[in-house]
Design a protein around this motif. Sequence first.
Motif, PDB file in Angstrom:
ATOM      1  N   TYR A 125      -2.679   6.942  -2.277  1.00  0.00           N
ATOM      2  CA  TYR A 125      -3.911   6.173  -2.438  1.00  0.00           C
ATOM      3  C   TYR A 125      -4.033   5.084  -1.372  1.00  0.00           C
ATOM      4  O   TYR A 125      -5.093   4.905  -0.777  1.00  0.00           O
ATOM      5  CB  TYR A 125      -3.971   5.552  -3.839  1.00  0.00           C
ATOM      6  N   LEU A 126      -2.938   4.367  -1.099  1.00  0.00           N
ATOM      7  CA  LEU A 126      -3.023   3.289  -0.116  1.00  0.00           C
ATOM      8  C   LEU A 126      -3.297   3.843   1.281  1.00  0.00           C
ATOM      9  O   LEU A 126      -4.122   3.308   2.021  1.00  0.00           O
ATOM     10  CB  LEU A 126      -1.751   2.443  -0.117  1.00  0.00           C
ATOM     11  N   ASP A 127      -2.638   4.941   1.624  1.00  0.00           N
ATOM     12  CA  ASP A 127      -2.882   5.534   2.941  1.00  0.00           C
ATOM     13  C   ASP A 127      -4.299   6.109   3.020  1.00  0.00           C
ATOM     14  O   ASP A 127      -4.979   5.975   4.036  1.00  0.00           O
ATOM     15  CB  ASP A 127      -1.842   6.611   3.250  1.00  0.00           C
ATOM     16  N   TYR A 128      -4.753   6.721   1.940  1.00  0.00           N
ATOM     17  CA  TYR A 128      -6.116   7.257   1.894  1.00  0.00           C
ATOM     18  C   TYR A 128      -7.135   6.125   2.083  1.00  0.00           C
ATOM     19  O   TYR A 128      -8.087   6.255   2.858  1.00  0.00           O
ATOM     20  CB  TYR A 128      -6.350   7.966   0.552  1.00  0.00           C
ATOM     21  N   THR A 129      -6.914   5.015   1.394  1.00  0.00           N
ATOM     22  CA  THR A 129      -7.794   3.855   1.526  1.00  0.00           C
ATOM     23  C   THR A 129      -7.814   3.348   2.959  1.00  0.00           C
ATOM     24  O   THR A 129      -8.870   3.015   3.501  1.00  0.00           O
ATOM     25  CB  THR A 129      -7.347   2.734   0.567  1.00  0.00           C
ATOM     26  N   ARG A 130      -6.628   3.275   3.562  1.00  0.00           N
ATOM     27  CA  ARG A 130      -6.533   2.808   4.958  1.00  0.00           C
ATOM     28  C   ARG A 130      -7.383   3.682   5.879  1.00  0.00           C
ATOM     29  O   ARG A 130      -8.147   3.186   6.697  1.00  0.00           O
ATOM     30  CB  ARG A 130      -5.078   2.831   5.432  1.00  0.00           C
ATOM     31  N   ARG A 131      -7.267   4.992   5.698  1.00  0.00           N
ATOM     32  CA  ARG A 131      -8.033   5.907   6.554  1.00  0.00           C
ATOM     33  C   ARG A 131      -9.522   5.852   6.242  1.00  0.00           C
ATOM     34  O   ARG A 131     -10.350   5.787   7.150  1.00  0.00           O
ATOM     35  CB  ARG A 131      -7.508   7.336   6.409  1.00  0.00           C
ATOM     36  N   ASP A 137      -7.381  -1.188  10.465  1.00  0.00           N
ATOM     37  CA  ASP A 137      -6.547  -1.126  11.661  1.00  0.00           C
ATOM     38  C   ASP A 137      -5.167  -1.720  11.371  1.00  0.00           C
ATOM     39  O   ASP A 137      -4.927  -2.910  11.603  1.00  0.00           O
ATOM     40  CB  ASP A 137      -7.243  -1.875  12.799  1.00  0.00           C
ATOM     41  N   VAL A 138      -4.281  -0.891  10.816  1.00  0.00           N
ATOM     42  CA  VAL A 138      -2.927  -1.319  10.456  1.00  0.00           C
ATOM     43  C   VAL A 138      -2.006  -0.102  10.562  1.00  0.00           C
ATOM     44  O   VAL A 138      -2.415   1.017  10.269  1.00  0.00           O
ATOM     45  CB  VAL A 138      -2.900  -1.920   9.036  1.00  0.00           C
ATOM     46  N   ASP A 139      -0.790  -0.337  11.035  1.00  0.00           N
ATOM     47  CA  ASP A 139       0.230   0.705  10.981  1.00  0.00           C
ATOM     48  C   ASP A 139       0.860   0.622   9.604  1.00  0.00           C
ATOM     49  O   ASP A 139       1.461  -0.404   9.251  1.00  0.00           O
ATOM     50  CB  ASP A 139       1.302   0.492  12.054  1.00  0.00           C
ATOM     51  N   LEU A 140       0.721   1.680   8.821  1.00  0.00           N
ATOM     52  CA  LEU A 140       1.224   1.706   7.457  1.00  0.00           C
ATOM     53  C   LEU A 140       2.328   2.744   7.355  1.00  0.00           C
ATOM     54  O   LEU A 140       2.118   3.916   7.666  1.00  0.00           O
ATOM     55  CB  LEU A 140       0.090   2.046   6.482  1.00  0.00           C
ATOM     56  N   LEU A 152      -5.813  -3.091   0.391  1.00  0.00           N
ATOM     57  CA  LEU A 152      -5.208  -3.263   1.709  1.00  0.00           C
ATOM     58  C   LEU A 152      -5.992  -4.240   2.580  1.00  0.00           C
ATOM     59  O   LEU A 152      -5.408  -5.114   3.216  1.00  0.00           O
ATOM     60  CB  LEU A 152      -5.061  -1.910   2.404  1.00  0.00           C
ATOM     61  N   ALA A 153      -7.296  -4.127   2.594  1.00  0.00           N
ATOM     62  CA  ALA A 153      -8.114  -5.047   3.392  1.00  0.00           C
ATOM     63  C   ALA A 153      -7.935  -6.482   2.901  1.00  0.00           C
ATOM     64  O   ALA A 153      -7.808  -7.416   3.693  1.00  0.00           O
ATOM     65  CB  ALA A 153      -9.581  -4.639   3.344  1.00  0.00           C
ATOM     66  N   GLY A 154      -7.892  -6.669   1.600  1.00  0.00           N
ATOM     67  CA  GLY A 154      -7.686  -7.994   1.032  1.00  0.00           C
ATOM     68  C   GLY A 154      -6.305  -8.552   1.340  1.00  0.00           C
ATOM     69  O   GLY A 154      -6.154  -9.739   1.595  1.00  0.00           O
ATOM     70  N   ILE A 155      -5.312  -7.692   1.329  1.00  0.00           N
ATOM     71  CA  ILE A 155      -3.946  -8.117   1.659  1.00  0.00           C
ATOM     72  C   ILE A 155      -3.912  -8.662   3.078  1.00  0.00           C
ATOM     73  O   ILE A 155      -3.368  -9.734   3.336  1.00  0.00           O
ATOM     74  CB  ILE A 155      -2.950  -6.952   1.507  1.00  0.00           C
ATOM     75  N   ILE A 156      -4.513  -7.938   3.986  1.00  0.00           N
ATOM     76  CA  ILE A 156      -4.502  -8.353   5.377  1.00  0.00           C
ATOM     77  C   ILE A 156      -5.239  -9.683   5.545  1.00  0.00           C
ATOM     78  O   ILE A 156      -4.762 -10.586   6.231  1.00  0.00           O
ATOM     79  CB  ILE A 156      -5.103  -7.250   6.273  1.00  0.00           C
TER      80      ILE A 156
END
Length: 125
Positions: free
Chosen positions: A16-22, A27-30, A116-120
């Motif tokens: 889920y986290l990788d799917y969200t990132r994509r 723009d993060v290396d996960l 993820l966006a909020g974490i960053i």
Amino acid sequence: MPTIIYVDDSRDDLFYLDYTRRKQQIDVDLFCFSTAETALAALEQRAAEGWALPELLVADLYMPLDSGIALVTRLRLDDRFKAMRLAICSGSDAAEDRARSLEAGADAYLEKPLDLAGIILNLEL
């Protein structure tokens, strides 16, 4: 580009986290790991090869072999990693889980599902 390591025994949460990132084009290396041991081995290899430490490691609070708290405690005791930002995540919103995580040395306690966006943004990565 910031680098984040995510450690969780739930393959669904990792996906889920990788799917969200994509999907959100964050723009993060996960780098995702299903055990604390594999994440620690990857960190040790990065350190041995002279790579920069990730900006953040997020570990699940409850994992069968090694909890996120155990991993955070271990990293805080290792001079190579003690300055790295660490977070514990869980589906639990219990105050005692948050307190135990922060007492172990985590910089943050994050509730699932992870944003993820909020974490960053919140950790200024």
